[in-house]
Design a protein around this motif. Structure first.
Motif, mmCIF file in Angstrom:
data_model
loop_
_atom_site.group_PDB
_atom_site.id
_atom_site.type_symbol
_atom_site.label_atom_id
_atom_site.label_comp_id
_atom_site.label_asym_id
_atom_site.label_seq_id
_atom_site.Cartn_x
_atom_site.Cartn_y
_atom_site.Cartn_z
ATOM 1 N N LYS A 37 0.840 -1.203 0.000
ATOM 2 C CA LYS A 37 0.000 0.000 0.000
ATOM 3 C C LYS A 37 0.872 1.250 0.000
ATOM 4 C CE LYS A 37 -3.686 2.174 2.632
ATOM 5 N NZ LYS A 37 -4.500 2.137 3.844
ATOM 6 N N ASN A 38 1.929 1.244 0.798
ATOM 7 C CA ASN A 38 2.845 2.397 0.853
ATOM 8 C C ASN A 38 3.527 2.633 -0.489
ATOM 9 O OD1 ASN A 38 2.216 2.940 3.513
ATOM 10 N ND2 ASN A 38 3.949 1.795 4.336
ATOM 11 N N LYS A 39 3.939 1.551 -1.157
ATOM 12 C CA LYS A 39 4.593 1.691 -2.463
ATOM 13 C C LYS A 39 3.635 2.296 -3.487
ATOM 14 C CE LYS A 39 7.941 -2.010 -1.922
ATOM 15 N NZ LYS A 39 8.369 -3.345 -2.368
ATOM 16 N N LEU A 40 2.382 1.828 -3.479
ATOM 17 C CA LEU A 40 1.401 2.377 -4.413
ATOM 18 C C LEU A 40 1.102 3.836 -4.094
ATOM 19 C CD1 LEU A 40 -1.107 -0.594 -4.785
ATOM 20 C CD2 LEU A 40 0.574 0.199 -6.455
ATOM 21 N N ASN A 41 0.964 4.157 -2.815
ATOM 22 C CA ASN A 41 0.715 5.557 -2.429
ATOM 23 C C ASN A 41 1.874 6.450 -2.818
ATOM 24 O OD1 ASN A 41 -1.855 5.272 -1.367
ATOM 25 N ND2 ASN A 41 -1.121 4.756 0.664
ATOM 26 N N THR A 42 3.093 5.959 -2.674
ATOM 27 C CA THR A 42 4.275 6.721 -3.079
ATOM 28 C C THR A 42 4.238 6.998 -4.579
ATOM 29 O OG1 THR A 42 5.590 5.816 -1.279
ATOM 30 C CG2 THR A 42 6.808 6.709 -3.152
ATOM 31 N N ARG A 43 3.867 5.987 -5.361
ATOM 32 C CA ARG A 43 3.762 6.171 -6.817
ATOM 33 C C ARG A 43 2.710 7.214 -7.170
ATOM 34 N NH1 ARG A 43 3.857 0.538 -10.200
ATOM 35 N NH2 ARG A 43 6.025 0.781 -10.819
ATOM 36 N N VAL A 44 1.559 7.134 -6.519
ATOM 37 C CA VAL A 44 0.476 8.079 -6.806
ATOM 38 C C VAL A 44 0.912 9.499 -6.449
ATOM 39 C CG1 VAL A 44 -1.858 8.765 -6.152
ATOM 40 C CG2 VAL A 44 -1.363 6.371 -6.629
ATOM 41 N N LYS A 45 1.579 9.666 -5.320
ATOM 42 C CA LYS A 45 2.056 10.996 -4.925
ATOM 43 C C LYS A 45 3.083 11.528 -5.915
ATOM 44 C CE LYS A 45 1.018 10.468 -0.065
ATOM 45 N NZ LYS A 45 1.506 10.309 1.287
ATOM 46 N N ARG A 46 3.943 10.654 -6.425
ATOM 47 C CA ARG A 46 4.936 11.068 -7.417
ATOM 48 C C ARG A 46 4.237 11.530 -8.694
ATOM 49 N NH1 ARG A 46 7.842 6.447 -8.309
ATOM 50 N NH2 ARG A 46 8.720 6.694 -6.234
ATOM 51 N N ILE A 47 3.217 10.784 -9.111
ATOM 52 C CA ILE A 47 2.453 11.157 -10.308
ATOM 53 C C ILE A 47 1.751 12.495 -10.082
ATOM 54 C CG2 ILE A 47 0.472 10.526 -11.746
ATOM 55 C CD1 ILE A 47 1.327 7.547 -11.236
ATOM 56 N N ALA A 48 1.164 12.682 -8.910
ATOM 57 C CA ALA A 48 0.505 13.955 -8.594
ATOM 58 C C ALA A 48 1.510 15.099 -8.661
ATOM 59 C CB ALA A 48 -0.148 13.889 -7.211
ATOM 60 N N GLY A 49 2.712 14.856 -8.205
ATOM 61 C CA GLY A 49 3.764 15.868 -8.286
ATOM 62 C C GLY A 49 4.133 16.190 -9.727
ATOM 63 N N GLN A 50 4.164 15.162 -10.561
ATOM 64 C CA GLN A 50 4.461 15.377 -11.975
ATOM 65 C C GLN A 50 3.355 16.211 -12.639
ATOM 66 O OE1 GLN A 50 4.999 11.121 -12.866
ATOM 67 N NE2 GLN A 50 6.956 11.679 -13.788
ATOM 68 N N VAL A 51 2.111 15.915 -12.301
ATOM 69 C CA VAL A 51 0.989 16.679 -12.870
ATOM 70 C C VAL A 51 1.052 18.133 -12.398
ATOM 71 C CG1 VAL A 51 -1.526 16.912 -12.915
ATOM 72 C CG2 VAL A 51 -0.482 14.652 -13.175
ATOM 73 N N ALA A 52 1.356 18.329 -11.128
ATOM 74 C CA ALA A 52 1.515 19.694 -10.615
ATOM 75 C C ALA A 52 2.663 20.397 -11.343
ATOM 76 C CB ALA A 52 1.764 19.671 -9.110
ATOM 77 N N GLY A 53 3.693 19.643 -11.680
ATOM 78 C CA GLY A 53 4.805 20.204 -12.437
ATOM 79 C C GLY A 53 4.376 20.675 -13.812
ATOM 80 N N ILE A 54 3.472 19.939 -14.446
ATOM 81 C CA ILE A 54 2.942 20.357 -15.746
ATOM 82 C C ILE A 54 2.192 21.673 -15.602
ATOM 83 C CG2 ILE A 54 1.287 19.788 -17.575
ATOM 84 C CD1 ILE A 54 2.039 16.811 -17.088
ATOM 85 N N GLU A 55 1.399 21.783 -14.553
ATOM 86 C CA GLU A 55 0.664 23.032 -14.314
ATOM 87 C C GLU A 55 1.628 24.209 -14.153
ATOM 88 O OE1 GLU A 55 -2.936 24.693 -11.481
ATOM 89 O OE2 GLU A 55 -1.694 23.053 -10.742
ATOM 90 N N ARG A 56 2.701 24.001 -13.381
ATOM 91 C CA ARG A 56 3.704 25.069 -13.204
ATOM 92 C C ARG A 56 4.368 25.419 -14.524
ATOM 93 N NH1 ARG A 56 4.734 22.068 -8.679
ATOM 94 N NH2 ARG A 56 6.536 21.059 -9.631
ATOM 95 N N MET A 57 4.666 24.395 -15.311
ATOM 96 C CA MET A 57 5.308 24.635 -16.599
ATOM 97 C C MET A 57 4.415 25.483 -17.501
ATOM 98 S SD MET A 57 6.948 20.872 -17.253
ATOM 99 C CE MET A 57 8.059 21.245 -18.620
#
Length: 96
Positions: free
Chosen positions: A6-26
């Motif tokens: 569960k922790n590994k999956l949550n870590t992946r989801v948080k990383r993806i959310a960070g990438q999406v937020a990065g697109i917004e900043r870009m």
């Protein structure tokens, strides 16, 4: 699902959310279009990898593990045909 999984999956989801937020900043920073497209590609790849992991776990725990000690708590009792139909539906949605 174990706490570790569960922790590994949550870590992946948080990383993806960070990438999406990065697109917004870009976009806000008016970054070069190709750089933004590259980031979108990275998010798609990350989502695909997450989807494959979830599909694999579903097959292991909800399909093959049905009725056993590995069965997911939320798995519904189904016939083999119902399980097959569910997997086919999930795959067709995932692969669109």
């Amino acid at each position: 699902m174990s706490d570790s999984s569960k922790n590994k999956l949550n870590t992946r989801v948080k990383r993806i959310a960070g990438q999406v937020a990065g697109i917004e900043r870009m976009l806000e920073e008016k970054r070069y279009c190709v750089d933004i497209l590259n980031q979108i590609s990275a998010v798609r790849s990350a989502l695909d990898a997450l989807g494959v992991e979830l599909l694999t776990r579903h097959l292991e725990n909800c399909v093959l593990g049905q009725g056993g000690d590995k069965q997911h708590d939320q798995a519904k009792p189904m016939s083999q045909q119902q399980l097959l139909d569910e997997v086919k539906t999930a795959l067709s949605r995932f692969l669109k």
